[in-house]
Design an enzyme around this catalytic site. Structure first.
Site, short mmCIF file in Angstrom:
data_model
loop_
_atom_site.label_atom_id
_atom_site.label_comp_id
_atom_site.label_asym_id
_atom_site.label_seq_id
_atom_site.Cartn_x
_atom_site.Cartn_y
_atom_site.Cartn_z
N SER A 219 15.56 4.58 5.61
CA SER A 219 14.20 4.62 6.14
C SER A 219 13.45 3.33 5.89
O SER A 219 13.78 2.58 4.97
CB SER A 219 13.43 5.74 5.46
OG SER A 219 14.01 6.97 5.74
N GLU A 303 16.21 8.50 16.21
CA GLU A 303 15.37 9.56 15.65
C GLU A 303 14.14 9.02 14.93
O GLU A 303 14.01 9.21 13.72
CB GLU A 303 16.21 10.40 14.69
CG GLU A 303 17.35 11.11 15.36
CD GLU A 303 18.30 11.76 14.37
OE1 GLU A 303 18.33 11.36 13.19
OE2 GLU A 303 19.01 12.69 14.78
N ARG A 306 8.72 8.58 11.26
CA ARG A 306 7.63 7.77 10.71
C ARG A 306 7.05 6.83 11.77
O ARG A 306 5.83 6.68 11.87
CB ARG A 306 8.20 6.95 9.55
CG ARG A 306 7.18 6.08 8.82
CD ARG A 306 7.87 5.00 7.98
NE ARG A 306 9.06 5.48 7.34
CZ ARG A 306 9.09 6.07 6.15
NH1 ARG A 306 7.99 6.22 5.47
NH2 ARG A 306 10.24 6.48 5.65
N ARG A 347 4.01 9.81 -1.85
CA ARG A 347 4.87 8.65 -1.59
C ARG A 347 4.65 7.51 -2.57
O ARG A 347 5.57 6.78 -2.91
CB ARG A 347 4.72 8.18 -0.15
CG ARG A 347 5.14 9.24 0.87
CD ARG A 347 5.27 8.69 2.28
NE ARG A 347 6.40 7.78 2.39
CZ ARG A 347 6.33 6.49 2.34
NH1 ARG A 347 5.17 5.89 2.22
NH2 ARG A 347 7.42 5.76 2.42
N TYR A 351 8.00 6.66 -4.33
CA TYR A 351 8.69 5.45 -3.84
C TYR A 351 7.97 4.17 -4.20
O TYR A 351 8.33 3.10 -3.72
CB TYR A 351 8.79 5.46 -2.31
CG TYR A 351 9.27 6.73 -1.68
CD1 TYR A 351 10.52 7.27 -1.99
CD2 TYR A 351 8.49 7.39 -0.73
CE1 TYR A 351 10.96 8.42 -1.37
CE2 TYR A 351 8.92 8.54 -0.11
CZ TYR A 351 10.16 9.06 -0.44
OH TYR A 351 10.60 10.19 0.19
N CYS A 384 -3.38 16.37 -12.83
CA CYS A 384 -3.16 16.17 -14.25
C CYS A 384 -1.90 15.36 -14.51
O CYS A 384 -0.93 15.87 -15.07
CB CYS A 384 -3.08 17.51 -14.94
SG CYS A 384 -4.56 18.46 -14.66
N1 LYS Z 1 10.34 11.05 2.90
C1 LYS Z 1 10.72 9.69 2.96
C2 LYS Z 1 9.52 8.78 3.01
O1 LYS Z 1 8.45 9.20 2.84
C3 LYS Z 1 11.69 9.36 3.99
C4 LYS Z 1 12.82 10.32 4.15
C5 LYS Z 1 13.39 10.16 5.50
C6 LYS Z 1 14.27 11.29 5.85
N2 LYS Z 1 15.33 10.89 6.74
O2 LYS Z 1 9.62 7.61 3.18
#
Ligand code: LYS
Length: 456
Positions: A219, A303, A306, A347, A351, A384
């Site tokens: 991604s 696909e 995002r 996120r 990440y 929290c």
């Molecule tokens: N959830 C992930 C994000 O927020 C990406 C996962 C993509 C699933 N194919 O970046």
């Protein structure tokens, strides 16, 4: 930044296409005043610029030269109205759970344009998919080949399937969202011969028809390199399969789905290529490789999730507590607490994602004789956890005060869909804005919604 102009700037590539700060300093999205949205629906609030979402659908449809080859990845964000928009644009839909399928069905999404994904689909989910008449199911394990062959046979259906191939590409992205290297849970490994074995088993199952191969490398990817390597390897596999089984046995195998992963601009530092450019590059590689291997060129599907849903949505929060924490010699960091947090955007915590946040209910120097100073700030939630951070580092006006509205950009993908009830926080509402009008797509959760689950 030190001037209010810079603080108040809305970078076009980061904010929804129809977002403007008017002369009064207040931001309008598709002509709707953010203060009116907050008054009407409360905060936190997801605001979708409907035209932006549809524009991106059309952009990908054009890039793939056929809207049905674009499978909107519902995992990014799905509700009934979104499924309707996607259907209306002629796109296909990728779902990866019975729940996402249920929403697609509620929207009466054409089932033949639905693809069902997942590394651990249950028998119930496979049955629901077959009963719904979904177009294709992406097979992810040997168990699943056997299970689906059985389910389809019991329903007297020949189910079209794709085999998900792990091509061994290291995508340049966060480890948790890279999906094509060998050491992971998705797909059949190409290198070890599992993918070829999966194809053998599918070809031997009379209730399954192989229509394509699938690969997804990860991604938030910005360059074509990873896709090109993936495409090259998938074409190599196609050529090997033709040698092994002969062209007749593979007559129905006409699609290569290269998955999603197209990156977007979360901040002005991100520079995603235009979809058409990326897709053309990928298609050229596939053509070249097929010519070289002397095999017919498959249709290329993708696909985006995002890339369609992400950029057109913002989260509106109300600023609450503001604390200036002294960091020894390094000055002061301002903690701005908002009325949501990791429950509506995980996120950043998960990440280390970066976001752009702006004061949107007024200009930074509103009522000030001089341009106001920028404060190094951190926007945090109300949960929290000290990891409950929405925007790790940002500049906000020194004048920021409780009650001001902040907007975080590009939150349309994987924020609502990954939202939780942590600390029993109700999930925010989602509204769509278009041509100066707003309407509710998902209402805010209530305490009663949560209490309804209590069994005793
Ligand atoms: N959830 C992930 C994000 O927020 C990406 C996962 C993509 C699933 N194919 O970046």
């Amino acid at each position: 930044p030190s001037t209010s102009g810079e603080l108040d700037r809305l970078h076009a590539k980061v904010w929804p296409r129809n977002t403007f700060r008017a002369g009064d300093g207040v931001v309008r999205i598709a002509g709707v005043d953010v203060r009116e949205l907050a008054r009407t629906y409360g905060t936190p609030l997801f605001v979708i610029d409907e035209a932006d979402f549809k524009f991106r659908c059309a952009e990908y449809a054009a890039a793939f030269e056929d809207p049905s080859l674009v499978h909107y990845a519902g995992k990014a964000f799905l509700c009934t109205e979104i499924a309707r928009w996607v259907a209306g644009q002629g796109l296909s839909l990728d779902v990866c759970s019975g729940g996402e399928l249920a929403i697609a069905q509620r929207a009466e999404f054409p089932p033949e344009r639905i693809t069902f994904h997942g590394n651990n689909k249950s028998v119930e989910e496979l049955e629901a998919a077959v009963e719904a008449g979904v177009g294709t199911i992406v097979l992810d394990s040997y168990y699943e080949i056997a299970r689906l062959a059985d389910v389809a046979a019991r329903h007297d259906v020949v189910q079209q399937v794709l085999v998900r191939v792990t091509v061994g590409v290291e995508a340049h992205t966060h480890e948790f969202i890279a999906t094509a290297h060998e050491d992971q849970k998705f797909g059949f490994s190409l290198a070890s011969g599992e993918a070829a074995e999966a194809v053998r088993r599918v070809l031997n199952a009379p209730s399954l028809q192989l229509v394509g191969l699938h690969s997804h490398i990860g991604s938030q990817i910005f360059d074509a390199d990873g896709f090109e390597v993936a495409a090259r390897r998938v074409v190599g596999l196609l050529a090997d399969l033709r040698k092994e089984h002969g062209p007749e046995a593979l007559e129905s195998l006409t699609v290569v789905d290269l998955g999603g992963g197209f990156g977007i601009a979360y901040t002005d530092k991100d520079n995603p290529p235009p979809p058409a450019q990326l897709v053309t590059q990928i298609r050229d590689i596939v053509r070249k490789e097929c010519a070289f291997a002397d095999i017919p060129v498959p249709r290329i599907a993708g696909e985006p999730g995002r890339a369609i849903a992400g950029p057109g949505t913002v989260t509106l929060y109300e600023a609450g507590t503001i604390k200036d924490v002294v960091l020894g010699d390094e000055g002061v960091r301002r903690y701005v607490s908002v009325d949501g947090g990791m429950s509506d955007n995980i996120r950043t915590a998960l990440y280390d994602a970066a976001y752009d946040v702006r004061l949107v209910s007024r200009a930074s120097d509103d009522g000030q004789p001089e341009p106001v100073a920028a404060m190094l700030s951190r926007v945090v939630g109300k949960h929290c956890e000290s990891g409950d951070i929405v925007v790790r580092d940002c500049w906000l006006p020194e004048t920021l005060a409780p009650g001001d509205l902040l907007a975080v950009a590009a939150t349309g993908a994987y924020c609502y869909s990954m939202a939780s009830n942590y600390n029993r926080q109700p999930r925010p509402a989602v509204v769509a804005v278009r041509n100066g009008e707003h309407r509710l797509l998902l209402r805010r959760e209530t305490y009663d919604d949560m209490l309804r689950l209590e069994a005793s």
